[in-house]
Design a protein around this motif. Structure first.
Motif, mmCIF file in Angstrom:
data_model
loop_
_atom_site.group_PDB
_atom_site.id
_atom_site.type_symbol
_atom_site.label_atom_id
_atom_site.label_comp_id
_atom_site.label_asym_id
_atom_site.label_seq_id
_atom_site.Cartn_x
_atom_site.Cartn_y
_atom_site.Cartn_z
ATOM 1 N N ALA A 191 98.886 -6.930 13.074
ATOM 2 C CA ALA A 191 98.699 -7.157 11.849
ATOM 3 C C ALA A 191 97.413 -7.249 11.073
ATOM 4 O O ALA A 191 96.829 -7.681 10.088
ATOM 5 N N GLY A 192 96.546 -6.990 12.159
ATOM 6 C CA GLY A 192 95.040 -6.548 11.643
ATOM 7 C C GLY A 192 94.191 -7.709 11.983
ATOM 8 O O GLY A 192 93.188 -7.382 11.642
ATOM 9 N N HIS A 193 94.744 -8.782 12.406
ATOM 10 C CA HIS A 193 93.610 -9.704 12.778
ATOM 11 C C HIS A 193 92.589 -9.504 13.842
ATOM 12 O O HIS A 193 92.977 -8.832 14.912
ATOM 13 N N ARG A 194 91.466 -9.821 13.738
ATOM 14 C CA ARG A 194 90.498 -9.641 14.676
ATOM 15 C C ARG A 194 89.397 -10.870 14.753
ATOM 16 O O ARG A 194 88.906 -10.936 15.956
ATOM 17 N N ARG A 195 89.595 -11.767 13.951
ATOM 18 C CA ARG A 195 88.920 -13.050 14.298
ATOM 19 C C ARG A 195 89.933 -14.083 14.479
ATOM 20 O O ARG A 195 90.520 -14.791 13.632
ATOM 21 N N ILE A 196 90.324 -14.299 15.806
ATOM 22 C CA ILE A 196 91.394 -15.309 16.163
ATOM 23 C C ILE A 196 90.799 -16.296 16.824
ATOM 24 O O ILE A 196 90.082 -16.108 17.919
ATOM 25 N N VAL A 197 91.151 -17.563 16.733
ATOM 26 C CA VAL A 197 90.865 -18.799 17.431
ATOM 27 C C VAL A 197 92.154 -19.352 18.281
ATOM 28 O O VAL A 197 93.218 -19.108 17.759
ATOM 29 N N HIS A 198 91.700 -20.159 19.190
ATOM 30 C CA HIS A 198 92.558 -20.809 19.770
ATOM 31 C C HIS A 198 92.555 -22.395 19.569
ATOM 32 O O HIS A 198 91.557 -23.102 20.160
ATOM 33 N N LEU A 199 93.616 -22.876 19.053
ATOM 34 C CA LEU A 199 93.857 -24.384 19.223
ATOM 35 C C LEU A 199 94.597 -24.897 20.353
ATOM 36 O O LEU A 199 95.796 -24.721 20.198
ATOM 37 N N ALA A 200 93.906 -25.409 21.489
ATOM 38 C CA ALA A 200 94.616 -25.866 22.790
ATOM 39 C C ALA A 200 94.960 -27.118 22.817
ATOM 40 O O ALA A 200 94.427 -28.085 22.115
ATOM 41 N N ALA A 201 95.897 -27.523 23.625
ATOM 42 C CA ALA A 201 96.291 -28.670 23.883
ATOM 43 C C ALA A 201 95.395 -29.246 24.929
ATOM 44 O O ALA A 201 94.771 -28.622 25.839
ATOM 45 N N ASP A 202 94.845 -30.729 24.652
ATOM 46 C CA ASP A 202 93.827 -31.286 25.512
ATOM 47 C C ASP A 202 94.503 -31.847 26.730
ATOM 48 O O ASP A 202 94.584 -33.296 26.837
ATOM 49 N N ILE A 203 95.296 -31.069 27.366
ATOM 50 C CA ILE A 203 96.027 -31.602 28.672
ATOM 51 C C ILE A 203 95.913 -30.766 29.590
ATOM 52 O O ILE A 203 96.168 -29.465 29.535
ATOM 53 N N ASP A 204 95.541 -31.442 30.724
ATOM 54 C CA ASP A 204 95.166 -30.202 31.920
ATOM 55 C C ASP A 204 96.257 -30.040 32.885
ATOM 56 O O ASP A 204 96.306 -30.628 33.972
ATOM 57 N N THR A 205 97.237 -29.271 32.126
ATOM 58 C CA THR A 205 98.312 -28.952 32.889
ATOM 59 C C THR A 205 98.711 -27.331 33.361
ATOM 60 O O THR A 205 98.170 -26.863 32.289
ATOM 61 N N TRP A 206 99.151 -26.883 34.196
ATOM 62 C CA TRP A 206 99.305 -25.474 34.683
ATOM 63 C C TRP A 206 99.695 -24.686 33.228
ATOM 64 O O TRP A 206 99.254 -23.783 32.889
ATOM 65 N N THR A 207 100.896 -25.123 32.627
ATOM 66 C CA THR A 207 101.513 -24.608 31.634
ATOM 67 C C THR A 207 100.553 -24.350 30.340
ATOM 68 O O THR A 207 100.399 -23.134 29.926
ATOM 69 N N PHE A 208 99.665 -25.285 30.148
ATOM 70 C CA PHE A 208 98.797 -24.847 29.011
ATOM 71 C C PHE A 208 97.613 -24.155 29.572
ATOM 72 O O PHE A 208 97.113 -23.178 28.868
ATOM 73 N N ARG A 209 97.114 -24.436 30.595
ATOM 74 C CA ARG A 209 96.171 -23.312 31.187
ATOM 75 C C ARG A 209 96.723 -22.010 31.321
ATOM 76 O O ARG A 209 95.874 -20.890 30.966
ATOM 77 N N GLU A 210 97.827 -21.490 31.597
ATOM 78 C CA GLU A 210 98.471 -20.222 31.828
ATOM 79 C C GLU A 210 98.556 -19.714 30.074
ATOM 80 O O GLU A 210 98.285 -18.791 29.662
ATOM 81 N N ARG A 211 98.764 -20.692 29.136
ATOM 82 C CA ARG A 211 98.832 -20.195 27.901
ATOM 83 C C ARG A 211 97.678 -19.618 27.399
ATOM 84 O O ARG A 211 97.395 -18.554 26.787
ATOM 85 N N GLY A 212 96.646 -20.471 27.509
ATOM 86 C CA GLY A 212 95.133 -20.099 27.313
ATOM 87 C C GLY A 212 94.626 -18.811 27.954
ATOM 88 O O GLY A 212 94.306 -17.902 27.375
ATOM 89 N N ARG A 213 95.264 -18.546 29.153
ATOM 90 C CA ARG A 213 94.906 -17.458 29.971
ATOM 91 C C ARG A 213 95.464 -16.165 29.267
ATOM 92 O O ARG A 213 95.016 -15.055 29.285
ATOM 93 N N ALA A 214 96.569 -16.227 29.331
ATOM 94 C CA ALA A 214 97.411 -15.190 28.795
ATOM 95 C C ALA A 214 96.902 -14.556 27.477
ATOM 96 O O ALA A 214 96.714 -13.280 26.892
ATOM 97 N N LEU A 215 96.733 -15.416 26.357
ATOM 98 C CA LEU A 215 96.158 -15.248 25.165
ATOM 99 C C LEU A 215 94.830 -14.438 25.262
ATOM 100 O O LEU A 215 94.650 -13.694 24.676
ATOM 101 N N ALA A 216 94.085 -15.096 26.189
ATOM 102 C CA ALA A 216 92.690 -14.286 26.218
ATOM 103 C C ALA A 216 92.640 -13.178 26.613
ATOM 104 O O ALA A 216 91.985 -12.279 26.406
ATOM 105 N N GLU A 217 93.531 -12.846 27.662
ATOM 106 C CA GLU A 217 93.769 -11.606 28.273
ATOM 107 C C GLU A 217 94.264 -10.690 27.377
ATOM 108 O O GLU A 217 93.905 -9.493 27.195
ATOM 109 N N GLU A 218 95.238 -11.231 26.556
ATOM 110 C CA GLU A 218 95.932 -9.960 25.700
ATOM 111 C C GLU A 218 94.741 -9.612 24.678
ATOM 112 O O GLU A 218 94.666 -8.345 24.317
#
Lengths: 362, 362
Positions: free
Chosen positions: A203-230
DNA sequence: CGGGTTCGGTTATACGTATGACGCGCAGGA
DNA sequence: TCCTGCGCGTCATACGTATAACCGAACCCG
């Protein structure tokens, strides 16, 4: 005047509708397998065999049918306590979730309970209001001895408290490498977040930020990782990441700061729908329109995803299926199997909270 | 040969790790009260007496302490199945709710489960995804024999399906005149809606409409009645009433029509928060601002009440307390009592979705 | 000093089911 | 005729706990 006219329609003019129910408000003792046996003119053992479907080749068909009919007439229902006592199990599984009233976990529970019911088992929820914490002996507070445990999205440290029971453990939405668990059932959240990223990039977005959950669990770590990778793979890395508890108000506050950065982001990807609702709130307060000025995405597809306006673009996690699959995995473990890891597909659901990137400010 | 006589060999000596957990991934049999007895040098009966706290004046304090210590060392945990078998009860209560994943009922369940846990009982939810419907034998599908039933906000016709088990029944949020139930626990919703009405009247609203739930249960009938009464008492009767299912989208559609009537209403009172969220949606689509052009109120105080912008003025129902009180009432009934009806106070929560009536259009 | 009473425990049994170990009658083979 | 095997069922027992019934010993009081 009459706000319940139909209630007067005589339902029980006679004493009993000859139905299966023993009734008799206080003291009607439930029929036992022995009663059924007597009525059918067979022994109690035969009743047990027939009713458990283990009679093939041991009881003649007509007798079997007679037993079943006698059971029906008496409204016989096996005594679970006795059955479990005899067969060893407790018939109870503990489901540990971080938040009891969270809709997502309610759905997980529903899925698990449905599968459990098929096997005559039941699922109790861990009654602690807030996570596991210092572990006040989950098993004791569950008030039941247990056959196994299903734990969802737990922090690793809390996990350890769960161990020590020597009970079979199935983890949901958790690190499959975790050796504590006999099995793991995960939604393919990384896939979901990659699609979110792809959707926004397209959709043309280039300035993207991530509002992450302040919870240190695997599932949330993975979300951040996958998004950052993409995003990195498209040479458009995350502008920033902020963390907030899964609470709309706090999320709104944190998102407010995130939106104040310059150059202003055009899209905010949130770890879950609650955070996304907070982000929408912050946007409105900042005078930004969603999705014209800002695109917002969540994860989970809770009820609130369609309750807010505009409705949230999100990733639907198969909560019921997670519960059901987790329960089945646990049953397999109890039967001596070793199910390992399972990954369930997720569904990307585009809705009104995302749109093309605003042009003027590029 | 008794095939487990040798199990007694290493009674005190080193075979078990000192910790409470039996461990041994697969096959460590749980210690029984007999094991505890042997270790403490007493009889099994004594162990039972001590551990159930019925030993006062029947067992000497030092012996009692010895028993408790042995139990602790062995990590003994009573076998619920055996206990229940012996004592008659099943230790299980069925909670019947219209919607399993609804946050309100999740809270009810949490409250009930917490109280149940104190008594070593557990609560199973009726696993049907959608209401009771044609009643596929709730008791069978629960997969457990039951001590009693707690049913929440059920339609009268569905209630009848629940009867016939002869089980003690406690109703939540239902007609106290209903003779089927041994006890009733209600939130004081009428009071809540009177306050909503008063709040709006005080803010100058005179053109008020009612977005009602399209569900024929006592609690919703009462809401409509109380609201109508309050407004009538101020000579400002309801302008109109419309009905919608508890679904945001349908609510939005119905509310849209409601808002199209002339003269346009200045406030819409909704039977619950989901409907209110729908009303907010409809308002936005109609180009109306909340609360400047239109005030909206809900009931329940679900998570989504604070997730939407502006946050919803609502009436908070004590869901957890309803569950807990209902459970306690059921336990009293099981003990032979007759608790009758209880009414729980509600809390009016003014938030951003209500404001003064718009002036220009009066 | 003897008979009740209390204290401090034990023995025995029942709860309802599942299941391994036994019949028992009958057909078929030797 | 006797033995074997098989089809059909029954008997007996164990699961782990709670509790009524019982019992020895010490104590108390007349």
């Amino acid at each position: 005047m009459d706000r319940r006219s139909e209630a007067t329609t005589g339902d029980g003019t006679a004493t009993e509708p000859a139905g299966p129910s023993p009734a008799g408000a206080a003291g009607a003792p439930r029929p036992t397998s022995r009663d059924v046996a007597e009525r059918a003119g067979v022994s109690q053992a035969t009743v047990s065999l027939v009713l458990r479907d283990r009679w093939h080749g041991r009881v003649s068909p007509p007798r079997a049918e007679a037993v079943r009919e006698a059971a029906r007439e008496l409204g016989y229902r096996p005594n679970l306590a006795a059955r479990r006592l005899r067969s060893g199990g407790t018939g109870t599984v503990l489901l540990v979730v971080p938040a009891l009233t969270n809709e997502f976990f309610a759905r997980v529970h529903a899925g698990a309970a449905a599968v459990a019911a098929e096997r005559g088992m039941s699922v109790v929820l861990f009654p602690s209001p807030e996570g596991i914490g210092p572990a006040p002996d989950p098993f004791a507070s569950a008030g039941a001895t247990l056959d196994g445990v299903i734990a969802s999205s737990m922090a690793s440290r809390a996990l350890r408290a769960l161990r020590g029971g020597g009970l079979p453990l199935v983890m949901l939405d958790s690190d499959p490498e975790d050796t504590e668990a006999a099995a793991t059932v995960n939604p393919d959240v990384p896939d979901g977040l990659r699609r979110v990223g792809g959707h926004l990039l397209a959709a043309g977005h280039r300035r993207i930020v991530h509002l992450a959950a302040d919870i240190d669990t695997w599932t949330f770590r993975e979300r951040g990782r996958a998004l950052a990778e993409e995003l990195a793979s498209a040479d458009s890395p995350l502008l920033a990441t902020a963390r907030a508890a899964l609470d709309v108000r706090e999320a709104a506050a944190v998102a407010g700061k995130l939106l104040a950065t310059r150059p202003r982001p055009t899209a905010v990807v949130c770890d879950d729908d609650v955070l996304a609702a907070g982000a929408c709130k912050a946007a409105r307060r900042a005078g930004l329109r969603v999705p014209e000025d800002l695109s917002v995405t969540g994860v989970d597809d809770l009820a609130l995803a369609t309750a807010v306006e505009p409705e949230l673009t999100t990733v639907r996690l198969p909560a019921e299926e997670m519960g059901g699959t987790g329960m089945r995995a646990l049953l397999e473990v109890l039967d001596g199997g070793a199910p390992g890891t399972r990954v369930l597909p997720v569904r990307f659901v585009p809705r009104g909270s995302t749109g093309p990137a605003p042009t003027g400010s590029g």
